[in-house]
Enzyme design. Structure first.
Site, PDB file in Angstrom:
ATOM      1  N   ARG A 171       0.858  -1.184   0.000  1.00  0.00           N
ATOM      2  CA  ARG A 171       0.000   0.000   0.000  1.00  0.00           C
ATOM      3  C   ARG A 171       0.892   1.231   0.000  1.00  0.00           C
ATOM      4  O   ARG A 171       1.555   1.530   0.989  1.00  0.00           O
ATOM      5  CB  ARG A 171      -0.909  -0.037   1.233  1.00  0.00           C
ATOM      6  CG  ARG A 171      -1.579   1.272   1.541  1.00  0.00           C
ATOM      7  CD  ARG A 171      -2.577   1.155   2.674  1.00  0.00           C
ATOM      8  NE  ARG A 171      -2.052   0.598   3.903  1.00  0.00           N
ATOM      9  CZ  ARG A 171      -1.347   1.248   4.818  1.00  0.00           C
ATOM     10  NH1 ARG A 171      -1.040   2.520   4.622  1.00  0.00           N
ATOM     11  NH2 ARG A 171      -0.934   0.643   5.921  1.00  0.00           N
ATOM     12  N   HIS A 203      -3.105   4.313   5.237  1.00  0.00           N
ATOM     13  CA  HIS A 203      -4.228   3.376   5.393  1.00  0.00           C
ATOM     14  C   HIS A 203      -5.533   4.041   4.972  1.00  0.00           C
ATOM     15  O   HIS A 203      -6.322   3.482   4.214  1.00  0.00           O
ATOM     16  CB  HIS A 203      -4.314   2.909   6.842  1.00  0.00           C
ATOM     17  CG  HIS A 203      -5.492   2.054   7.147  1.00  0.00           C
ATOM     18  ND1 HIS A 203      -5.635   0.768   6.665  1.00  0.00           N
ATOM     19  CD2 HIS A 203      -6.608   2.309   7.880  1.00  0.00           C
ATOM     20  CE1 HIS A 203      -6.782   0.261   7.081  1.00  0.00           C
ATOM     21  NE2 HIS A 203      -7.392   1.178   7.820  1.00  0.00           N
ATOM     22  N   TYR A 224       5.070   4.402  11.383  1.00  0.00           N
ATOM     23  CA  TYR A 224       5.337   2.970  11.508  1.00  0.00           C
ATOM     24  C   TYR A 224       6.101   2.367  10.321  1.00  0.00           C
ATOM     25  O   TYR A 224       6.389   1.172  10.316  1.00  0.00           O
ATOM     26  CB  TYR A 224       4.034   2.193  11.721  1.00  0.00           C
ATOM     27  CG  TYR A 224       2.955   2.434  10.675  1.00  0.00           C
ATOM     28  CD1 TYR A 224       2.934   1.709   9.486  1.00  0.00           C
ATOM     29  CD2 TYR A 224       1.948   3.374  10.887  1.00  0.00           C
ATOM     30  CE1 TYR A 224       1.947   1.914   8.532  1.00  0.00           C
ATOM     31  CE2 TYR A 224       0.964   3.593   9.944  1.00  0.00           C
ATOM     32  CZ  TYR A 224       0.961   2.857   8.774  1.00  0.00           C
ATOM     33  OH  TYR A 224      -0.018   3.067   7.829  1.00  0.00           O
TER      34      TYR A 224
END
Length: 383
Positions: free
Chosen positions: A274, A278, A287
């Site tokens: 991705r 998100h 992260y």
């Protein structure tokens, strides 16, 4: 060259048949038919037809432009939320190309690109994310379930629908999109087990994009590959380079054929990434680092397929320009239509909640109706 599926055998035991685990196992390494530059590599899968790959390229380009426009609409306040699938175009488009219009597709909240690639109206696709209706398209007419926000619940739905269609003699398959995080949910395992026991024609497509929001794959499973999760349920499985459009479509074609033939469900793990957050509410820099993102940018599925098709003489500058122009027109039409305020009916809040409204629901509906009437009286009095 991609290795053939492993053969696993237990020691022979008198009175026992040979262990059938071997044929269920995925390839030790993800199946790949193109390298990062779009050059062909050998694999034990038939290559999809050139015209199909050309159509896949077209839908991927249009799909990416749609995704970019939807992201922009979120920033402009036209969408409440939007989960981008940029970087996952091969999986998004490959899934819908592998099935028929009469087959069922069960999407997650991230499959907006897959739905427009399936031919659904993009405004109807974005209706849920806009927040003005439960689902903008007709699931029964399109054989496309509503986008599912809870993780993995659609796996059970897909298994049930596929089993029901097979029980009634219909020649259809259900393709269910799942993320890596969903494989940690009970519904995924329940759906797999049900489909395996009753040989429901389901293809479970796991898009392993490395993170369940911010949780890395290493914190989700110790399995060598998510594809190995099928073995415990007696489900044939495979893993594929999810950024290789040719391999994705080749593997999914075989998986769909397997399911349609009556051989039972098939699990495909597509290794992808991705590229965007998100959702628009996420900060991925907390992260994952930029070097990781850049490494995956070098494996871009559209660039790989374009290079391959150009080398084969299937695409040229004129064809690439025509697809880009189509994508821009598609985005412009979507932008114009999404800038029109939707017609809102407040009383629709109470539709499709219960077949027989509860007393509490009826009371709430009466209260809203009274407030609307009072507001209308105030407006008329001011006039």
């Amino acid at each position: 060259m991609t290795a053939t599926p492993q053969e696993v055998r237990r020691p022979s035991v008198p009175g026992h048949h040979p262990d059938p685990v071997g044929p269920l196992l995925p390839s030790p390494e993800p199946v790949r038919m193109l390298d990062e530059t779009g050059q062909p590599v050998s694999a034990d899968y038939p290559e999809p037809q050139a015209e199909t790959l050309r159509e896949m390229y077209r839908r991927m380009v249009v799909g990416r432009r749609f995704d970019q426009q939807a992201t922009a609409l979120t920033k402009q306040g036209r969408l409440a939320v939007y989960p981008s699938s940029r970087g996952q175009e091969a999986c998004q488009v490959g899934g819908v190309l592998a099935v028929r219009d009469t087959d069922w597709v069960f999407p997650t909240y991230r499959e907006s690109m897959a739905l427009v690639a399936r031919g659904l109206d993009p405004v109807e696709v974005l209706t849920l994310l806009r927040g003005d209706w439960h689902c903008g398209y007709d699931p029964m007419a399109t054989h496309t379930a509503a986008q599912c926000t809870p993780l993995a619940t659609q796996a059970v739905h897909a298994a049930g629908v596929a089993y029901g269609d097979a029980h009634q003699g219909r020649d259809s398959v259900a393709l269910v999109y799942i993320g890596d995080g969903a494989t940690s949910e009970g519904d995924f395992h329940e759906g797999m087990n049900f489909a395996a026991v009753f040989k429901a024609p389901v293809v479970f497509l796991v898009q392993n994009n490395r993170y369940a929001i911010s949780v890395p794959l290493s914190r989700q499973t110790a399995a060598p590959s998510l594809a190995y999760k099928g073995v415990g349920y007696g489900v044939r499985s495979e893993q594929v380079d999810g950024n290789d459009p040719v391999a994705v479509l080749a593997v999914l074609n075989r998986a769909v054929e397997h399911a349609r033939s009556g051989a039972g469900p098939f699990l495909v793990e597509a290794h992808t990434y991705r590229m965007e957050p998100h959702t628009n509410a996420d900060d991925p820099t907390r992260y994952r680092d930029g070097a990781e993102v850049q490494a995956w940018a070098g494996r871009d599925p559209i660039s790989r397929l374009e290079a391959y098709l150009r080398d084969r003489g299937v695409l040229d500058d004129a064809a690439v320009a025509a697809v880009a122009e189509e994508a821009e027109a598609y985005a412009a039409d979507l932008r114009a239509r999404m800038n029109v305020e939707p017609a809102v009916e407040p009383m629709s809040l109470f539709e499709h909640v219960y077949a027989r409204p509860t007393p509490q629901l009826a009371e709430q509906a009466a209260q809203v109706r009274a407030e609307l009437a009072a507001a209308q009286d105030d407006t008329e009095g001011e006039g």
